[in-house]
Design an enzyme around this catalytic site. Structure first.
Site, PDB file in Angstrom:
ATOM      1  N   ASN A  77       0.571  -1.062   0.223  1.00 15.28           N
ATOM      2  CA  ASN A  77      -0.129  -0.037   0.049  1.00 15.28           C
ATOM      3  C   ASN A  77       1.229   1.459   0.277  1.00 15.28           C
ATOM      4  O   ASN A  77       0.578   2.590  -0.473  1.00 15.28           O
ATOM      5  CB  ASN A  77      -0.932   0.110   1.082  1.00 15.28           C
ATOM      6  CG  ASN A  77      -0.168   0.120   2.350  1.00 15.28           C
ATOM      7  OD1 ASN A  77       0.971  -0.513   1.889  1.00 15.28           O
ATOM      8  ND2 ASN A  77      -1.274   0.090   3.716  1.00 15.28           N
ATOM      9  N   CYS A  78       1.991   1.302   0.717  1.00 16.25           N
ATOM     10  CA  CYS A  78       2.690   2.189   0.443  1.00 16.25           C
ATOM     11  C   CYS A  78       3.718   2.815  -1.144  1.00 16.25           C
ATOM     12  O   CYS A  78       3.402   4.425  -1.609  1.00 16.25           O
ATOM     13  CB  CYS A  78       4.105   1.497   1.531  1.00 16.25           C
ATOM     14  SG  CYS A  78       3.423   1.921   2.935  1.00 16.25           S
ATOM     15  N   LEU A  79       3.621   2.218  -2.268  1.00 13.80           N
ATOM     16  CA  LEU A  79       3.898   1.560  -3.736  1.00 13.80           C
ATOM     17  C   LEU A  79       2.881   2.518  -4.228  1.00 13.80           C
ATOM     18  O   LEU A  79       3.324   3.250  -5.329  1.00 13.80           O
ATOM     19  CB  LEU A  79       4.394   0.876  -3.841  1.00 13.80           C
ATOM     20  CG  LEU A  79       5.799  -0.069  -2.569  1.00 13.80           C
ATOM     21  CD1 LEU A  79       5.554  -1.858  -3.456  1.00 13.80           C
ATOM     22  CD2 LEU A  79       6.876   1.144  -2.775  1.00 13.80           C
TER      23      LEU A  79
END
Length: 418
Positions: free
Chosen positions: A406-408
């Site tokens: 989800n951070c990408l």
């Protein structure tokens, strides 16, 4: 019509903003890695080819799921070319936050940036600027600083490269049809926000985007600490990267906004700082209509708060909540109860290893359909047994334990829940 629509973190994902790692991750000399990659203290190198391969697999998966992938560099170039105000805005802001001070340095940097093409300007901002690129060489006969050995080393950075910019979730957050331009904890990462400010101010597709938070705030907030629970409720983590005072500012902006913010309630949860897990989204994420994946460390012990409008304009009310995290989540979603899939159980050593590898930091592609890290075998088995569909990926070089799938990407558009 707005080009942003985020009313939850589980609606079918339709559009994201990403950045493929490039030369900015290679711009370091032998012995410089620790200085340049300050957020990777346990590493000594970055394999850009491997990271690009991992990122390409990630975006290929998104595109196969019908997700539009917008690339930061492309959007930035288009924004700079769309209106004459964009270029001086970026240059002025970049210089102010570059770390270089004084008329001589800033004047030379400004001259280089103003004379650059759009393509070169974007690369200079991303890759960083060394003294040798900015200052002309002067012989010892023409300079006392050169004669005495006090001149700037040509290899010294006047502005460090933005080598973590592929973590696009943190600098900006989409809420409803607007964005938060976050104030990042580290100065280099705060410079990343400038690029998004240009995009969401000048790009033809995004120039009318409401801005619920400005990165010039005195207080820090980062995107990994902000979860869109529903159309009217936001959950914010109080972490080492997000301050309570920033949440106060955000609450006033959203609850009393003149731009028709949909948010009527903000919830806050205190989270621990454990190893490389820095943000709320590494401890908790919504994965289905009534289900969350949650780290057991915050399940029953976290302090919880609700923020609503006060009686007078601009005022907010803070309420301490009892009853635990599941009760708060159910209240926020207007449900009788929610299911919290606890990452406890099984092999305890494997559990802790997977939690440190961001087992909870999943990307929800649609209700019950998740992108996870394939090495988190125990957690993935638990999710599958709970009825989730998984698309596991590997991103060891990209994240190095500092984030999950989800951070990408920065979600820009999700379908509304029905």
């Amino acid at each position: 019509m707005s080009s942003i629509n985020i009313r939850s973190d589980i609606g079918k994902l339709k559009s994201v903003l990403v950045h493929r790692p490039g030369h900015e991750t290679q711009n370091y000399l032998s012995g410089e890695f620790a200085q340049v990659f300050t957020l990777r203290p346990w590493s000594s190198s970055f394999d850009t080819d491997k990271a690009q391969h991992e990122h390409d697999r990630f975006t290929a998966m998104l595109k196969a799921e019908g997700v539009e992938c917008l690339y930061l560099e492309t959007l930035l170039r288009e924004a700079l070319d769309a209106t004459p105000q964009a270029r001086p805005h970026l240059i002025k802001s970049f210089l102010a936050e570059s770390g270089a001070t004084g008329d001589e340095l800033q004047g030379a940097m400004r001259e280089l940036l103003e004379g650059a093409s759009t393509e070169t300007l974007v690369r200079l901002v991303l890759d960083g600027m060394r003294a040798g690129e900015v200052l002309p060489p002067i012989s010892a006969k023409s300079s006392l600083a050169s004669a005495t050995g006090e001149a700037f080393d040509e290899h010294m950075f006047l502005a460090n490269p933005l080598n973590t910019i592929f973590f696009t979730r943190d600098p900006v957050t989409a809420v409803g049809n607007g964005v938060l331009l976050n104030h990042m904890y580290w100065p280099e990462r705060n410079r990343e926000v400038l690029l998004y400010e240009i995009i969401f101010t000048y790009h033809p597709r995004f120039r009318d985007t409401p801005k619920w938070f400005k990165h010039t705030s005195s207080y820090h907030i980062e995107g990994g600490d902000v979860l869109n629970l529903s159309n009217d409720a936001l959950l914010v983590g109080l972490s080492q990267r997000t301050e309570a005072a920033a949440v106060d500012t955000l609450a006033r902006n959203l609850l009393w906004s003149e731009s028709a913010s949909p948010i009527t309630s903000l919830y806050a949860v205190e989270i621990p700082s454990t190893g490389t897990r820095l943000h709320l989204d590494t401890y908790l994420n919504r994965i289905d209509y009534d289900a969350f994946i949650v780290d057991p460390h915050i399940l029953d012990t976290a302090r919880l708060y609700l923020i609503t409008k006060g009686r007078r304009a601009g005022e907010i009310r803070v309420h301490a909540l009892d009853g635990g995290l599941p009760s708060m989540l159910a209240q926020a979603l207007h449900l009788p109860a929610v299911t919290c899939i606890n990452c406890a159980g099984g092999n305890s050593q494997m559990k802790e290893r997977e939690l440190e590898n961001n087992a909870c930091a999943v990307l929800c592609l649609a209700p019950g359909r998740l992108c996870t890290f394939e090495e988190n075998v125990q957690t993935n088995t638990l999710l599958e047994k709970s009825g989730m569909e998984l698309l596991p990926l590997r991103a060891e070089e990209l994240t190095a334990g500092y984030g999950g799938a989800n951070c990408l990407c920065l979600p820009l558009w999700r379908e509304d829940l029905v």
